[in-house]
Design a protein around this motif. Structure first.
Motif, PDB file in Angstrom:
ATOM      1  N   THR A   2       0.825  -1.213   0.000  1.00 21.83           N
ATOM      2  CA  THR A   2       0.000   0.000   0.000  1.00 21.83           C
ATOM      3  C   THR A   2       0.857   1.259   0.000  1.00 21.83           C
ATOM      4  N   ALA A   3       1.879   1.286   0.849  1.00 20.67           N
ATOM      5  CA  ALA A   3       2.774   2.441   0.890  1.00 20.67           C
ATOM      6  C   ALA A   3       3.545   2.579  -0.412  1.00 20.67           C
ATOM      7  N   SER A   4       3.944   1.438  -0.990  1.00 14.92           N
ATOM      8  CA  SER A   4       4.701   1.466  -2.248  1.00 14.92           C
ATOM      9  C   SER A   4       3.872   1.986  -3.413  1.00 14.92           C
ATOM     10  N   ALA A   5       2.557   1.913  -3.288  1.00 15.86           N
ATOM     11  CA  ALA A   5       1.682   2.390  -4.366  1.00 15.86           C
ATOM     12  C   ALA A   5       1.155   3.796  -4.118  1.00 15.86           C
ATOM     13  N   SER A   6       1.515   4.405  -2.985  1.00 22.18           N
ATOM     14  CA  SER A   6       0.937   5.719  -2.669  1.00 22.18           C
ATOM     15  C   SER A   6       1.989   6.685  -2.148  1.00 22.18           C
ATOM     16  N   LEU A   7       2.426   6.476  -0.925  1.00 23.07           N
ATOM     17  CA  LEU A   7       3.322   7.418  -0.256  1.00 23.07           C
ATOM     18  C   LEU A   7       4.755   7.353  -0.784  1.00 23.07           C
ATOM     19  N   HIS A  59      -7.391 -10.732  -4.103  1.00 22.48           N
ATOM     20  CA  HIS A  59      -5.961 -10.809  -3.800  1.00 22.48           C
ATOM     21  C   HIS A  59      -5.260  -9.464  -3.902  1.00 22.48           C
ATOM     22  N   ASP A  60      -5.951  -8.432  -4.320  1.00 19.98           N
ATOM     23  CA  ASP A  60      -5.402  -7.070  -4.261  1.00 19.98           C
ATOM     24  C   ASP A  60      -6.565  -6.088  -4.286  1.00 19.98           C
ATOM     25  N   TYR A  61      -6.250  -4.821  -4.054  1.00 22.48           N
ATOM     26  CA  TYR A  61      -7.310  -3.818  -3.919  1.00 22.48           C
ATOM     27  C   TYR A  61      -7.955  -3.467  -5.262  1.00 22.48           C
ATOM     28  N   THR A 100      -5.600   5.026  -3.509  1.00 22.01           N
ATOM     29  CA  THR A 100      -5.089   6.217  -4.186  1.00 22.01           C
ATOM     30  C   THR A 100      -5.469   6.197  -5.662  1.00 22.01           C
ATOM     31  N   ASN A 101      -5.424   4.996  -6.265  1.00 18.39           N
ATOM     32  CA  ASN A 101      -5.842   4.825  -7.657  1.00 18.39           C
ATOM     33  C   ASN A 101      -7.251   4.216  -7.676  1.00 18.39           C
ATOM     34  N   ARG A 155     -17.232   4.349  -5.338  1.00 17.64           N
ATOM     35  CA  ARG A 155     -17.163   5.525  -4.498  1.00 17.64           C
ATOM     36  C   ARG A 155     -16.664   5.116  -3.104  1.00 17.64           C
ATOM     37  N   LEU A 156     -16.028   6.076  -2.434  1.00 14.16           N
ATOM     38  CA  LEU A 156     -15.552   5.855  -1.074  1.00 14.16           C
ATOM     39  C   LEU A 156     -16.448   6.618  -0.115  1.00 14.16           C
TER      40      LEU A 156
END
Length: 317
Positions: free
Chosen positions: A101-106, A227-229, A251-252, A258-259
């Motif tokens: 998650t961090a590797s794909a956003s922050l 298996h993934d978001y 993030t993507n 919708r969130l």
């Protein structure tokens, strides 16, 4: 074992032709230089210099040792240059650890900023589960690691310096056309009859869902294990069920989901995003610089999440 400082004194005397000039070059007194040279001669067991009325002349032993000393001086100067280069981040490798998650956003934002400021630095990133990241820190295979924890599994290790970067709230993921989008606020208890998309393989967010639903008084009905978001979002968009996820994991976001933020009076669990390093190891200049950049990037993401929440009194994003 020969004293390297005394050997370097001999090298300076060889280059400059006198002990007085050598002493001046090394920032010591002529008396101290004479004493050090006498000790070096005592160490090697033979004279190294002929003291002349004006200056010195090396003996055969002195010339042999001075020749080696020149090589030692070159290596030491090279080592000093290497250290200065590393301190200025003109060379070297920075070893990081992260989770998906961090590797794909922050992390991409931090890596981009770091590489722009220090293009000569090489950076490697190990992506792993929490337990492996902790092990990699302990073994020294990585210098810094982005970690996460929840209230029930706090990272608590006295051997580490751990900084809380930001809070990553749990949000509800629903289809774009869901009637839940129009709700003024939502609590988990309102969702007892819903089908859920859950993360497979005992993923931490699956534990978050089960813990939260049980506290709300029901067991979630599972319609799909992803298996993934991105896969979870696709199944939500297809109407197979709804899901929860940390905001950073979305993030993507797909255009067809919708969130929705949970009601603030009964919030869903929030995870902490952390930056960790070993406390007994002084950070390298590269690691210290990256830590500052990660902190700034995290502050940007935290402000973004706060802005969404403040604007989201309607609780939809």
């Amino acid at each position: 074992m020969l004293d390297v400082r005394r050997v370097l004194l001999l090298v300076e005397a060889s280059d400059r032709g006198s002990l007085t000039a050598a002493a001046e070059a090394l920032g010591i007194t002529p008396s101290a230089a004479s004493q050090q040279m006498s000790r070096l001669e005592s160490e090697v067991g033979q004279p190294l210099l002929h003291r002349l009325p004006r200056g010195v002349q090396l003996t055969d032993a002195g010339r042999a040792l001075a020749e080696r000393g020149h090589a030692i001086r070159r290596e030491l100067r090279g080592a000093q240059a290497d250290l200065e280069s590393l301190a200025q981040l003109d060379r070297g490798t920075l070893r990081l650890g992260s989770f998906p998650t961090a590797s794909a956003s922050l992390l991409p934002l931090a890596l981009t900023r770091f590489s722009r400021k220090h293009p000569a630095m090489h950076t490697t990133v190990r992506s792993a589960l929490l337990a492996e990241l902790l092990e990699l820190l302990h073994t020294g295979e990585i210098e810094l690691a982005l970690l996460w924890d929840y209230e029930w599994n706090r990272v608590d290790d006295d051997s580490m310096e751990i900084e809380h970067l930001l809070d990553d709230p749990t949000v509800l993921v629903v289809p774009a056309n869901s009637e839940l989008v129009d709700e003024p606020e939502i609590s988990l208890a309102d969702l007892a009859g819903q089908e859920w998309i859950i993360r497979a393989d005992n993923h931490p967010v699956a534990e978050v869902l089960r813990r939260s639903c049980r506290l709300a008084g029901f067991e979630p009905g599972i319609s799909y294990e992803s298996h993934d978001y991105q896969e979870a979002q696709a199944m939500v968009a297809a109407g197979l069920g709804i899901a929860i996820a940390p905001r950073l994991a979305l993030t993507n976001r797909r255009h067809d989901v919708r969130l929705v933020n949970f009601a603030t009076d009964v919030p869903a669990p929030t995870r902490r995003i952390l930056l960790a390093r070993m406390a007994n190891r002084t950070p390298t200049p590269a690691a210290a610089t990256m830590a500052e950049i990660v902190q700034a990037a995290a502050a940007k993401f935290a402000d973004s999440n706060l802005h969404r929440t403040q604007l989201g009194t309607v609780r939809r994003t």
